[in-house]
Design a protein around this motif. Structure first.
Motif, PDB file in Angstrom:
ATOM      1  N   ILE A 126       0.870  -0.938  -0.132  1.00 39.74           N
ATOM      2  CA  ILE A 126      -0.279   0.476   0.028  1.00 39.74           C
ATOM      3  C   ILE A 126       1.028   1.456   0.077  1.00 39.74           C
ATOM      4  O   ILE A 126       0.266   2.090  -0.122  1.00 39.74           O
ATOM      5  N   LEU A 127       2.361   1.097   0.731  1.00 38.95           N
ATOM      6  CA  LEU A 127       3.121   2.187   1.059  1.00 38.95           C
ATOM      7  C   LEU A 127       3.349   2.609  -0.919  1.00 38.95           C
ATOM      8  O   LEU A 127       4.250   3.629  -0.944  1.00 38.95           O
ATOM      9  N   GLY A 128       4.096   1.567  -1.135  1.00 41.26           N
ATOM     10  CA  GLY A 128       5.161   1.648  -2.897  1.00 41.26           C
ATOM     11  C   GLY A 128       4.572   1.893  -3.658  1.00 41.26           C
ATOM     12  O   GLY A 128       4.918   2.304  -4.731  1.00 41.26           O
ATOM     13  N   GLY A 129       2.332   2.188  -3.874  1.00 37.24           N
ATOM     14  CA  GLY A 129       1.783   2.787  -5.148  1.00 37.24           C
ATOM     15  C   GLY A 129       2.197   4.167  -5.129  1.00 37.24           C
ATOM     16  O   GLY A 129       2.382   4.565  -4.527  1.00 37.24           O
ATOM     17  N   THR A 130       1.734   4.438  -6.495  1.00 38.60           N
ATOM     18  CA  THR A 130       2.354   5.777  -6.720  1.00 38.60           C
ATOM     19  C   THR A 130       0.293   6.070  -7.711  1.00 38.60           C
ATOM     20  O   THR A 130      -0.345   5.052  -7.309  1.00 38.60           O
ATOM     21  N   ASN A 131       0.595   7.502  -7.484  1.00 36.32           N
ATOM     22  CA  ASN A 131      -0.863   8.027  -7.858  1.00 36.32           C
ATOM     23  C   ASN A 131      -1.052   8.101  -9.686  1.00 36.32           C
ATOM     24  O   ASN A 131      -1.790   8.716 -10.044  1.00 36.32           O
ATOM     25  N   THR A 132      -0.232   7.313 -10.139  1.00 39.75           N
ATOM     26  CA  THR A 132      -0.087   7.327 -11.689  1.00 39.75           C
ATOM     27  C   THR A 132      -1.548   6.488 -11.740  1.00 39.75           C
ATOM     28  O   THR A 132      -1.916   5.570 -11.525  1.00 39.75           O
ATOM     29  N   GLY A 133      -2.552   7.346 -12.808  1.00 38.63           N
ATOM     30  CA  GLY A 133      -3.448   6.709 -13.232  1.00 38.63           C
ATOM     31  C   GLY A 133      -4.590   6.928 -12.180  1.00 38.63           C
ATOM     32  O   GLY A 133      -5.100   5.995 -12.036  1.00 38.63           O
ATOM     33  N   ARG A 134      -4.560   7.765 -11.055  1.00 36.44           N
ATOM     34  CA  ARG A 134      -5.410   8.178  -9.955  1.00 36.44           C
ATOM     35  C   ARG A 134      -5.181   6.284  -9.248  1.00 36.44           C
ATOM     36  O   ARG A 134      -6.711   5.823  -8.518  1.00 36.44           O
ATOM     37  N   GLU A 135      -4.422   6.274  -9.237  1.00 33.58           N
ATOM     38  CA  GLU A 135      -4.225   4.554  -8.335  1.00 33.58           C
ATOM     39  C   GLU A 135      -4.534   4.430  -6.795  1.00 33.58           C
ATOM     40  O   GLU A 135      -5.312   3.650  -6.772  1.00 33.58           O
ATOM     41  N   PHE A 136      -4.488   6.027  -6.162  1.00 28.53           N
ATOM     42  CA  PHE A 136      -4.839   5.932  -4.654  1.00 28.53           C
ATOM     43  C   PHE A 136      -5.887   5.523  -4.578  1.00 28.53           C
ATOM     44  O   PHE A 136      -6.355   4.757  -3.782  1.00 28.53           O
TER      45      PHE A 136
END
Length: 257
Positions: A126-136
Motif C-alpha cells: 500500500i505504501l509502494g504505489g504511486t498516484n499515476t492514473g489515480r491509483e490511490f
C-alpha cells in the motif's frame, strides 16, 4: 459444540477469464471497501447473537482469511475475482474487482499470534504505489480483527520491539490508530494492547511525504471488525484539518496506564 464459520460465496466467483470492464463512478475504492466490510461486520454480528463467549470465539477461530476474501468478493458479484492464498499468481492482489477497478489486499489477524515481520508485505504494497492514473483511488488494504472483548492484541499479532524494552512508532506503524503500548505491573518490557476508544478515521504520516488513511468499520468489540487503509495525497490530508496526522517515526511509544 463448534460452530461453523459463515458460508463463503466462493462458488459465486467465476474462475474463467474476465470479460467485465470497469465503469465510471464518483466513488473511490475506499467507499466500496467500507461497504463490503460493513456487510461482513453486520453478518458476523447476526451470526454471533445469543451465543456464548466460547461459541463466539469458535466462530472467529474457524473463520479463515480466504473466507473473508470470498465474502468481500461476493459483495462485488461477478466483477470480483480472488487471487488469494495460491488462487492466482504471486503478484496479483488478493481481491481484484473489474468494475469499478479495485485492487485490494486482505489480512485477517486471527489467533494464534503470528510475527508481523513476516506479514508486512501488504503494508509495503500500500505504501509502494504511486498516484499515476489515480491509483490511490483504486487500491486498498483491508485488515480484519476479532473482537477486542474476546481476544487481546497479543493474541492476534506479535510485534518485535526495536528500542530494547520499548516499541517505536515505526514498529507498529499501521496499527497506531488503534493500538498502544502499556507496561505490565510486574514486567519490564512494553506490550501492546488495543485502544479502548480509537478514532474512526485516522491519517498516518509516513516518512517520504506519504499519507495513509485508516477507516474503522464496526465497533472494535463487535465479533469481527475491520481497518481499511488507503493512500491519500498530502492535499487530501490537508483538506481534513480536523484530523491530526499520526507521525510515524522512530520515537519511543509512551506506556499508557
Amino acid at each position: 459444540m463448534a460452530h461453523s464459520a459463515l458460508p463463503s460465496p466462493v462458488a459465486n466467483l467465476p474462475q474463467s477469464p474476465r470479460s467485465e470492464m470497469g465503469y465510471s463512478t464518483p466513488h473511490s475504492a475506499r467507499e466500496y471497501l467500507l461497504a463490503a466490510c460493513l456487510r461482513i461486520n453486520h453478518e458476523f454480528i447476526l451470526h454471533s447473537q445469543n451465543r456464548s463467549g466460547v461459541a463466539r470465539k469458535a466462530i472467529l477461530l474457524e473463520t479463515r482469511e480466504i473466507d473473508l476474501c470470498a465474502m468481500m468478493g461476493g459483495f462485488f458479484g461477478r466483477a470480483g475475482h480472488l487471487a488469494a492464498q495460491g488462487v492466482g499468481n504471486d503478484s496479483a492482489a488478493d481481491l481484484d474487482v473489474a468494475g469499478p477497478t479495485i485492487r485490494c489486499e486482505v489480512k485477517y489477524f486471527r489467533p494464534s499470534a503470528r510475527a508481523w515481520g513476516q506479514l508486512s508485505r501488504d503494508w509495503t504494497w500500500i505504501l509502494g504505489g504511486t498516484n499515476t492514473g489515480r491509483e490511490f483511488s483504486k487500491r486498498g488494504w483491508v485488515v480484519f480483527w476479532p473482537s477486542t472483548s474476546l481476544f487481546k492484541f497479543t493474541n492476534c499479532l506479535s510485534v518485535s520491539r526495536s528500542q530494547g524494552a520499548s516499541y517505536s512508532k515505526n514498529d507498529l506503524a499501521p496499527f497506531l490508530p488503534y493500538a498502544e503500548a502499556e507496561m505490565p505491573k510486574k514486567g519490564v518490557n512494553q506490550r501492546l494492547r488495543f485502544r479502548k476508544k480509537p478514532e474512526r478515521v485516522s491519517i498516518l504520516q509516513v516518512p517520504g511525504g506519504k499519507r495513509v488513511r485508516c477507516d474503522l468499520v464496526g465497533a472494535t468489540n463487535h465479533p469481527l471488525w475491520a481497518a481499511v487503509y488507503t493512500r491519500i495525497t498530502p492535499g487530501e490530508a490537508a483538506a481534513m484539518p480536523e484530523i491530526e496526522p499520526i507521525v510515524v517515526n522512530g520515537d519511543v511509544l509512551p506506556s499508557r496506564g
